[in-house]
Scaffold this active site. Structure first.
Site, PDB file in Angstrom:
ATOM      1  CB  SER A 289      41.161 -72.641 -24.944  1.00 33.26           C
ATOM      2  OG  SER A 289      42.025 -71.645 -25.445  1.00 33.26           O
TER       3      SER A 289
ATOM      4  CE1 TYR B  59      40.336 -70.061 -20.263  1.00 31.34           C
ATOM      5  CE2 TYR B  59      42.007 -70.221 -21.967  1.00 31.34           C
ATOM      6  CZ  TYR B  59      40.682 -70.133 -21.600  1.00 31.34           C
ATOM      7  OH  TYR B  59      39.694 -70.139 -22.565  1.00 31.34           O
TER       8      TYR B  59
HETATM    9  P1  NAP Z   1      32.042 -65.437 -21.165  1.00 29.10           P
HETATM   10  O1  NAP Z   1      31.120 -64.626 -21.980  1.00 29.10           O
HETATM   11  O2  NAP Z   1      32.724 -64.824 -19.997  1.00 29.10           O
HETATM   12  O3  NAP Z   1      31.251 -66.721 -20.702  1.00 29.10           O
HETATM   13  C1  NAP Z   1      31.634 -67.541 -19.640  1.00 29.10           C
HETATM   14  C2  NAP Z   1      30.400 -68.274 -19.166  1.00 29.10           C
HETATM   15  O4  NAP Z   1      30.765 -69.179 -18.143  1.00 29.10           O
HETATM   16  C3  NAP Z   1      29.358 -67.323 -18.611  1.00 29.10           C
HETATM   17  O5  NAP Z   1      28.109 -67.703 -19.108  1.00 29.10           O
HETATM   18  C4  NAP Z   1      29.446 -67.546 -17.112  1.00 29.10           C
HETATM   19  O6  NAP Z   1      28.141 -67.394 -16.558  1.00 29.10           O
HETATM   20  C5  NAP Z   1      29.867 -69.009 -17.060  1.00 29.10           C
HETATM   21  N1  NAP Z   1      30.527 -69.351 -15.809  1.00 29.10           N
HETATM   22  C6  NAP Z   1      31.658 -68.831 -15.275  1.00 29.10           C
HETATM   23  N2  NAP Z   1      31.919 -69.397 -14.100  1.00 29.10           N
HETATM   24  C7  NAP Z   1      30.915 -70.295 -13.868  1.00 29.10           C
HETATM   25  C8  NAP Z   1      30.626 -71.194 -12.820  1.00 29.10           C
HETATM   26  N3  NAP Z   1      31.405 -71.299 -11.746  1.00 29.10           N
HETATM   27  N4  NAP Z   1      29.519 -71.964 -12.932  1.00 29.10           N
HETATM   28  C9  NAP Z   1      28.718 -71.864 -13.999  1.00 29.10           C
HETATM   29  N5  NAP Z   1      28.932 -71.042 -15.037  1.00 29.10           N
HETATM   30  C10 NAP Z   1      30.033 -70.265 -14.952  1.00 29.10           C
HETATM   31  O7  NAP Z   1      33.236 -66.027 -22.051  1.00 29.10           O
HETATM   32  P2  NAP Z   1      33.217 -66.945 -23.356  1.00 29.10           P
HETATM   33  O8  NAP Z   1      34.330 -66.467 -24.176  1.00 29.10           O
HETATM   34  O9  NAP Z   1      31.880 -67.079 -23.936  1.00 29.10           O
HETATM   35  O10 NAP Z   1      33.675 -68.351 -22.733  1.00 29.10           O
HETATM   36  C11 NAP Z   1      32.927 -69.546 -22.867  1.00 29.10           C
HETATM   37  C12 NAP Z   1      33.875 -70.730 -22.896  1.00 29.10           C
HETATM   38  O11 NAP Z   1      34.631 -70.686 -24.099  1.00 29.10           O
HETATM   39  C13 NAP Z   1      34.885 -70.766 -21.752  1.00 29.10           C
HETATM   40  O12 NAP Z   1      35.082 -72.092 -21.311  1.00 29.10           O
HETATM   41  C14 NAP Z   1      36.153 -70.259 -22.405  1.00 29.10           C
HETATM   42  O13 NAP Z   1      37.312 -70.703 -21.754  1.00 29.10           O
HETATM   43  C15 NAP Z   1      36.003 -70.827 -23.795  1.00 29.10           C
HETATM   44  N6  NAP Z   1      36.795 -70.169 -24.819  1.00 29.10           N
HETATM   45  C16 NAP Z   1      36.516 -68.889 -25.201  1.00 29.10           C
HETATM   46  C17 NAP Z   1      37.299 -68.309 -26.183  1.00 29.10           C
HETATM   47  C18 NAP Z   1      37.044 -66.917 -26.687  1.00 29.10           C
HETATM   48  O14 NAP Z   1      37.822 -66.445 -27.517  1.00 29.10           O
HETATM   49  N7  NAP Z   1      36.017 -66.226 -26.257  1.00 29.10           N
HETATM   50  C19 NAP Z   1      38.344 -69.026 -26.764  1.00 29.10           C
HETATM   51  C20 NAP Z   1      38.599 -70.317 -26.334  1.00 29.10           C
HETATM   52  C21 NAP Z   1      37.809 -70.891 -25.377  1.00 29.10           C
HETATM   53  P3  NAP Z   1      27.816 -66.805 -15.099  1.00 29.10           P
HETATM   54  O15 NAP Z   1      28.822 -65.724 -14.833  1.00 29.10           O
HETATM   55  O16 NAP Z   1      26.416 -66.306 -15.273  1.00 29.10           O
HETATM   56  O17 NAP Z   1      27.926 -67.967 -14.180  1.00 29.10           O
END
Ligand code: NAP
Length: 252
Positions: A143, A157
């Site tokens: 991130s 985080y």
């Molecule tokens: P999201 O839609 O909430 O996706 C998170 C994903 O992680 C879901 O598919 C969830 O699936 C999975 N997950 C959570 N806990 C888990 C576990 N214990 N085991 C396996 N899977 C797990 O959010 P997102 O924004 O797409 O985030 C994806 C990644 O991008 C994350 O690492 C986040 O920190 C990073 N990120 C996002 C942003 C942003 O702006 N959106 C920015 C920087 C970084 P299940 O609940 O089905 O397990």
């Protein structure tokens, strides 16, 4: 030139593929030609993403996995090997976000974030590296908060994501020369997903206005190029890096 970015014949494992950025990474890798193994806890959502990936014309395999459980990670990679025969790409995308003032954060809350975001990525990297052949690629999703301070109290985080940057550097050192496995990190800025839906939009926009020259959220497709680049031969001389895709937030 397009061949440089082709993933034809490759197998990619994407964690956290049930929603948001992970589903987008799976679609991007499939569009570049890779068969995809989709992992997360919510199987129903994974099945939906699998249908989209298959419609692109590649194979999709679905497996339930909690990345904080090492045995789940081992079972996921064993299933990928049994179904598709090899693993060439790992996208360590599974993650959870929290914002808790440090003096009120319990050990359980702090540990859970580290368990999923940092330890989960490590268990997955270990399992994949054991079966990966030279030419393989591991991509960690950190991130922008690994690189700059947050506007919210996010010790767990930020620490977990900064940890991924260090993990990437070390695993690249251990595996790139000896085993031919490149290890890199993408540091996304802010994209509209379930995770960022929890952040008050006005507060987020104000932060973006102050830190990003582009002054807007990223569009999901704006990560496609980075993940395909780092997964493919186009980045064969790139390892150990953290690539910010953040509208310039970390450069200000
Ligand atoms: P999201 O839609 O909430 O996706 C998170 C994903 O992680 C879901 O598919 C969830 O699936 C999975 N997950 C959570 N806990 C888990 C576990 N214990 N085991 C396996 N899977 C797990 O959010 P997102 O924004 O797409 O985030 C994806 C990644 O991008 C994350 O690492 C986040 O920190 C990073 N990120 C996002 C942003 C942003 O702006 N959106 C920015 C920087 C970084 P299940 O609940 O089905 O397990």
């Amino acid at each position: 030139m397009p061949d440089l970015f082709s993933l034809d014949g490759k197998v990619a494992v994407v964690t956290g593929a049930s929603s948001g950025l992970g589903a987008g990474f799976a679609r991007a890798l499939a569009t570049a030609g890779a068969d995809v193994v989709l992992a997360a806890r919510r199987i129903d959502l994974l099945e939906g993403v699998a249908s989209e990936v298959e419609a692109i014309g590649v194979r999709a395999v679905v497996q339930r996995c909690d990345v904080s459980v090492p045995e789940d990670c081992a079972a996921l990679v064993a299933h990928a090997m049994a179904e598709l025969g090899h693993v060439d790409i790992l996208v360590n995308n599974a993650g959870i976000g929290t914002a808790v003032p440090a003096l009120r954060e319990s050990p359980e809350e702090f540990r859970r974030v580290l368990d999923v975001n940092l330890m989960g990525a490590y268990w997955m990297a270990q399992e994949c590296a054991r079966v990966m052949q030279p030419g393989s690629s591991i991509i960690n999703i950190a991130s922008v908060l690994a690189l700059i301070k947050s506007f919210a109290p996010q010790a767990a985080y930020s620490a977990s994501k900064a940890g991924l940057v260090g993990l990437t550097r070390d695993l690249a050192q251990q595996w790139s020369g000896r085993r031919g496995i490149r290890v890199n990190t993408i540091a996304p800025g802010y994209f509209a997903t379930d995770m960022t839906d929890e952040v008050p939009r006005e507060m987020l926009q104000e932060f973006i206005d102050h830190t990003s020259p582009l002054k807007r959220l990223g569009e999901p497709h704006e990560l496609d190029g980075a993940v395909v680049f780092l997964a493919s031969a186009a980045s064969s001389y790139v390892t150990g890096i953290t690539l910010p895709i953040d509208g310039g937030m970390s450069g200000h």
